[in-house]
Design a protein around this motif. Structure first.
Motif, PDB file in Angstrom:
ATOM      1  N   VAL A  19       0.846  -1.194   0.000  1.00  0.00           N
ATOM      2  CA  VAL A  19       0.000   0.000   0.000  1.00  0.00           C
ATOM      3  C   VAL A  19       0.881   1.244   0.000  1.00  0.00           C
ATOM      4  O   VAL A  19       1.862   1.319   0.743  1.00  0.00           O
ATOM      5  N   ILE A  20       0.510   2.221  -0.830  1.00  0.00           N
ATOM      6  CA  ILE A  20       1.244   3.481  -0.900  1.00  0.00           C
ATOM      7  C   ILE A  20       0.383   4.582  -0.297  1.00  0.00           C
ATOM      8  O   ILE A  20      -0.752   4.807  -0.728  1.00  0.00           O
ATOM      9  N   ASP A  21       0.911   5.256   0.735  1.00  0.00           N
ATOM     10  CA  ASP A  21       0.236   6.394   1.347  1.00  0.00           C
ATOM     11  C   ASP A  21       0.883   7.683   0.830  1.00  0.00           C
ATOM     12  O   ASP A  21       1.578   7.671  -0.183  1.00  0.00           O
ATOM     13  N   ASN A  22       0.687   8.782   1.536  1.00  0.00           N
ATOM     14  CA  ASN A  22       1.235  10.058   1.093  1.00  0.00           C
ATOM     15  C   ASN A  22       2.764  10.100   1.143  1.00  0.00           C
ATOM     16  O   ASN A  22       3.414  10.430   0.165  1.00  0.00           O
ATOM     17  N   LYS A  23       3.333   9.736   2.291  1.00  0.00           N
ATOM     18  CA  LYS A  23       4.777   9.834   2.450  1.00  0.00           C
ATOM     19  C   LYS A  23       5.456   8.492   2.672  1.00  0.00           C
ATOM     20  O   LYS A  23       6.671   8.378   2.557  1.00  0.00           O
ATOM     21  N   THR A  24       4.679   7.483   3.020  1.00  0.00           N
ATOM     22  CA  THR A  24       5.253   6.159   3.257  1.00  0.00           C
ATOM     23  C   THR A  24       4.468   5.107   2.483  1.00  0.00           C
ATOM     24  O   THR A  24       3.339   5.327   2.050  1.00  0.00           O
ATOM     25  N   SER A  25       5.092   3.966   2.307  1.00  0.00           N
ATOM     26  CA  SER A  25       4.428   2.796   1.748  1.00  0.00           C
ATOM     27  C   SER A  25       4.669   1.653   2.718  1.00  0.00           C
ATOM     28  O   SER A  25       5.584   1.713   3.543  1.00  0.00           O
ATOM     29  N   HIS A  26       3.841   0.633   2.649  1.00  0.00           N
ATOM     30  CA  HIS A  26       4.096  -0.502   3.529  1.00  0.00           C
ATOM     31  C   HIS A  26       3.725  -1.816   2.877  1.00  0.00           C
ATOM     32  O   HIS A  26       2.759  -1.916   2.127  1.00  0.00           O
ATOM     33  N   PHE A  27       4.554  -2.813   3.167  1.00  0.00           N
ATOM     34  CA  PHE A  27       4.310  -4.198   2.777  1.00  0.00           C
ATOM     35  C   PHE A  27       3.797  -4.933   4.001  1.00  0.00           C
ATOM     36  O   PHE A  27       4.426  -4.893   5.061  1.00  0.00           O
TER      37      PHE A  27
END
Length: 352
Positions: free
Chosen positions: A118-126
């Motif tokens: 998932v890609i957010d505004n400033k970070t992404s996470h697996f």
């Protein structure tokens, strides 16, 4: 007819076995103890039950006396550690695409696993977790899997990165400084998901590891390999994945889930009903499933676990838990702690 139990490729099991042997512990008896035929582990086309792998992994850590066995195994994994899936990641045109295609093809190696990027505004996470909450404890697999993704990312970027932070669903074991030194970032425990957070600034970077010309070839190979045993997700599975991706104490409403699936509230209810399920039951399963994790992997009080799982107070949590599993949370924890202790005792016996 009941579905066959989920499996995992011997590609992964073989690396765990090799790490155990490297630690000076014979593996054959331990593999056999958990129903894994030692002579089949070297067959690249074979798979073993996921439950057997998880229990073998936990027993390997106990037998070797290494509480961080999973993370050490992740660090020792070579560029071919996940077979074509490793090469798919390392040859992707960008880091963002590496993660996206990895999540799309993980079923080729491991079934019944939730993973998402998932890609957010400033970070992404697996995110990563095994869907079956009965498979506890599973700390070694969780730490290994996040460790593998961290090391693949570093290899992709030539070692020039550090995550923003790392989350684990289980309780911390050992010194926090050890984890933070391993990942070079803050690490948090007893979270709703196992997650690796990265800055979005990294996602457009290209690979320093392999030529991107390999990417379409490997993607085509994995697509062909998955053909025939992959399936379209049911509505129940799609809703469950949305719930898994959210914290149990902040689950989306039926209306929000319907919106994310591009349908109306009434349509979603009808589709779930056609598959013999109700939204409220799936919410309860998500909450109770997380409760089982916390009960077996932490020392948190029943009241704290109730709040973490979205219950306003312990009494309603206890009623819901007992309705689902037939036992009060405290008694369920006591029984399962004894079972876990018995497995550890068996695993710690000398192998010869």
């Amino acid at each position: 007819m009941a579905s066959p139990p989920p499996t995992i490729s011997t590609q992964i099991v073989r690396h765990i076995r090799d790490c155990l042997e490297l630690a000076g512990v014979p593996s054959a008896k331990l593999l056999d103890q958990y129903g894994i035929a030692p002579d089949e582990v070297d067959n690249r086309d074979h798979a073993v039950p996921l439950a057997a792998y998880v229990r073998f992994f936990e027993a390997a850590a106990e037998t070797s006396g290494n509480q961080h066995f999973g993370m050490h195994a992740a660090r020792l994994m070579g560029a071919d550690g996940l077979g074509p899936l490793s090469f798919l990641f390392l040859s992707a045109p960008s880091l963002g695409q590496a993660f996206q295609t990895f999540t799309e093809h993980l079923d080729a190696l491991q079934e019944s696993t939730f993973n998402a990027f998932v890609i957010d505004n400033k970070t992404s996470h697996f995110s990563y977790s095994i869907r079956d909450d009965v498979l506890t404890p599973r700390r070694q697999d969780s730490e290994y899997s996040i460790g593998v993704m961290y090391n693949l990312t570093r290899r992709y970027l030539g070692g020039q990165t550090a995550p923003v932070e790392v989350h684990f669903e289980h309780e911390r074991v050992g010194a926090l400084s050890w984890y933070e030194s391993y990942f070079d970032c803050p690490v948090y425990f007893e979270q709703s998901q196992n997650r690796l957070y990265l800055s979005v600034d990294l996602l457009n970077r290209g690979s320093t590891a392999l030529s991107t010309e390999l990417f379409p070839i490997i993607a085509g190979h994995l697509k062909a390999r998955m053909h025939g045993h992959s399936h379209s997700l049911t509505t129940v599975e799609r809703v469950s994945d949305i719930l898994i991706s959210n914290a149990p104490d902040n689950l989306p409403s039926l209306e929000l889930v319907a919106k994310s699936l591009s349908c109306s509230r009434a349509t979603l209810m009808r589709r779930l009903n056609a598959e013999g399920e109700r939204f409220g039951n799936l919410v309860t399963e998500r909450r109770i499933g997380h409760a089982r994790q916390l009960l077996t992997s932490s020392n948190r009080s029943i009241a704290d676990i109730a709040l973490a799982c979205g219950y306003a107070e312990a009494a309603s949590f206890t009623r819901s838990f007992q309705k689902q599993l037939g036992l009060a949370p405290a008694k369920w924890r006591k029984i399962n702690s004894k079972l876990t202790s018995a497995r550890r005792t068996a695993a710690s016996r000398p192998t010869s």
